[in-house]
Write an enzyme that holds these catalytic residues in place. Structure first.
Site, mmCIF file in Angstrom:
data_model
loop_
_atom_site.group_PDB
_atom_site.id
_atom_site.type_symbol
_atom_site.label_atom_id
_atom_site.label_comp_id
_atom_site.label_asym_id
_atom_site.label_seq_id
_atom_site.Cartn_x
_atom_site.Cartn_y
_atom_site.Cartn_z
ATOM 1 N N ALA A 1 -13.769 48.806 82.334
ATOM 2 C CA ALA A 1 -12.351 49.145 82.403
ATOM 3 C C ALA A 1 -11.743 48.452 83.619
ATOM 4 O O ALA A 1 -12.466 47.898 84.450
ATOM 5 C CB ALA A 1 -12.170 50.648 82.532
ATOM 6 N N LYS A 2 -10.461 48.467 83.724
ATOM 7 C CA LYS A 2 -9.779 48.004 84.934
ATOM 8 C C LYS A 2 -8.393 48.611 84.942
ATOM 9 O O LYS A 2 -7.851 48.973 83.892
ATOM 10 C CB LYS A 2 -9.674 46.472 84.940
ATOM 11 C CG LYS A 2 -9.555 45.890 86.323
ATOM 12 C CD LYS A 2 -10.923 45.747 86.980
ATOM 13 C CE LYS A 2 -10.836 45.170 88.359
ATOM 14 N NZ LYS A 2 -12.184 44.817 88.866
#
Ligand code: NAD
Length: 421
Positions: free
Chosen positions: A105-106
């Site tokens: 994720a980011k």
């Protein structure tokens, strides 16, 4: 085309290349080249002057077949959905390469933190956390620091999340201070891991640290720490740049003094131990074309591209930043015979120790720093060996080998789990 779109196209293009080389089932391939969840939020923050400003933020969960998604949060004016998606994809690939049970994720907020006060940053962080609350949690998605965010940002996120849940949840973020359930060794982990990756590469090329010159782009968490560790190993650091300029000294820069100066002055500008170039673009041009053995780009993506890759003289590049080299530059560097240790292997030390922090939070038990560093070295060396062997088996470079390894592992898990419903 925007820089973010170019970055995303490069990452997806590399996944496509790996899938092709592996003759991957086309349905599995489709699942691996697309993100699962993308959240865009716009939210108001009251600034110190009484004005309300509207900010745009993102959280992208690229893939969670292996476990909770995991990835940093970036504050930067250039943050966009495409950039965050590319960074989230790299996180998923990275967690697969180094065999830790996370997806990728980011997150990020488009803002200029250098122009904001601590109060404004705290309000922005707390409101952003509230906006992405439905996605995050210790079993769902765990943020960490990235460019322009640090242990203080993580503390605010942890506190906001805990207040809204009604009890303290240390495992919602990693990269926290020790007092809040952080891990020993996390702050320096990415730099330490990069050092292990560099040592492995030098060992395989029968080169000793004492005979090695290094230049580093970016002198933040990643660049400063890797420069410190390699300097301790005996390497000569001959060039360093950051947003305030570049310092060059063929006899070697005194890195511990530069680190003290940079912490105090918020940048390397004004350091006297070498020739200083104040204009950032000029400093980077000079750094990227320097005669040196190892170059470590540790700032931002798309720094070495088709337009400047042919100027590179370094024999080894170890990617500290995520995506510092574009896909067209890869081809040029490959033809020049540059040994490239790719980001999804080289800079994985941060997420590895984040994983250790998450495990320690779940156990409510603090490991010693020696144990953290020992386990980090163990995982990184094993992953380096796997990527190296995969490169030899498939007769490809380390970038392609790392992507093939990651795609193969994620594909196998997807195959076993099947497609829901
Ligand atoms: P940071 O904010 O601590 O430092 C960034 C540094 O880069 C600063 O010194 C800044 O002045 C410099 N910089 C920015 N733009 C530049 C440019 N155009 N030219 C030269 N220098 C420039 O960020 P960080 O945490 O060190 O992250 C750097 C890179 O490493 C990012 O790509 C990030 O995604 C990646 N990364 C970070 C971690 C981590 O644990 N922090 C882990 C893996 C990868």
């Amino acid at each position: 085309m925007s820089q973010g779109q170019k970055f995303l196209d490069d990452v997806i293009g590399r996944i496509d290349d790996a899938a092709k080389k592996l003759s991957l089932d086309h349905n599995i391939h489709k699942t691996l080249r697309t993100p699962r969840r993308s959240l865009m939020v716009t939210f108001p923050v009251k600034m110190d002057n009484g004005e309300v400003e509207i900010f745009t933020g993102y959280r992208v969960q690229y893939n969670y077949v292996k476990g909770p998604s995991k990835g940093g949060i970036r504050y930067h004016p250039d943050v966009s959905l495409e950039e965050v998606t590319a960074l989230a994809a790299l996180m998923a690939l990275k967690c697969a390469v180094v065999d830790i049970p996370f997806g990728g994720a980011k997150g990020g907020v488009a803002c200029d933190p250098k122009k904001m006060s601590m109060d404004e940053l705290e309000h922005l962080t707390r409101r952003y956390t509230y906006m992405i609350l439905p996605l995050i949690g210790p079993e769902q998605d765990i943020p960490a620091p990235d460019v322009n965010t640090d242990y203080q940002t993580m503390s605010w996120i942890m506190d906001t999340y805990s207040m809204l849940r009604g009890y303290t949840v240390p495992g919602v973020v990693t990269g926290k201070p020790l007092q809040l359930g952080g891990s020993k060794g996390r702050a320096t982990a990415t730099g330490r891991g990069l050092t292990y990756a560099t040592e492995e590469m030098l060992r395989r090329l029968s080169k000793s640290a004492k005979d090695t010159t290094v230049c580093v782009q970016g002198f933040g968490n990643v660049g400063m720490n890797v420069a410190k560790f390699l300097h301790m190993d005996g390497c000569r650091i001959v060039g360093v740049t950051d947003m305030t300029g570049g310092i060059f000294n063929p006899k070697g820069i005194d890195i511990p003094s530069l680190a003290v100066h940079s912490e105090k002055m918020k940048g390397i500008r004004g350091f006297s131990g070498g020739e200083f170039v104040t204009e950032m673009a000029e400093a980077n041009r000079r750094l990227l074309s320097m005669e040196c053995d190892v170059m470590i780009p540790a700032a931002l993506e798309n720094q070495i591209s088709g337009s400047n890759a042919s100027d590179v003289k370094a024999k080894i590049i170890v990617e500290g930043a995520n995506g510092p080299i574009t896909r067209d530059a890869d081809e040029i560097l490959n033809k020049k015979g540059v040994h490239l240790v790719p980001d999804i292997l080289a800079n994985s030390g941060g997420v590895i120790v984040s994983y250790f922090e998450w495990v320690q939070d779940a156990q409510a038990y603090l490991w010693s720093e020696d144990e953290v560093n020992f386990r980090l070295k163990d995982l990184m060396t094993a992953a380096f060996g796997q990527v190296w062997n995969s490169a030899e088996k498939h007769k490809v470079n380390l970038r392609k080998a790392a992507y093939m390894l990651a795609v193969e592992k994620m594909a196998e898990i997807t195959r076993l789990r099947g497609i829901f419903p």
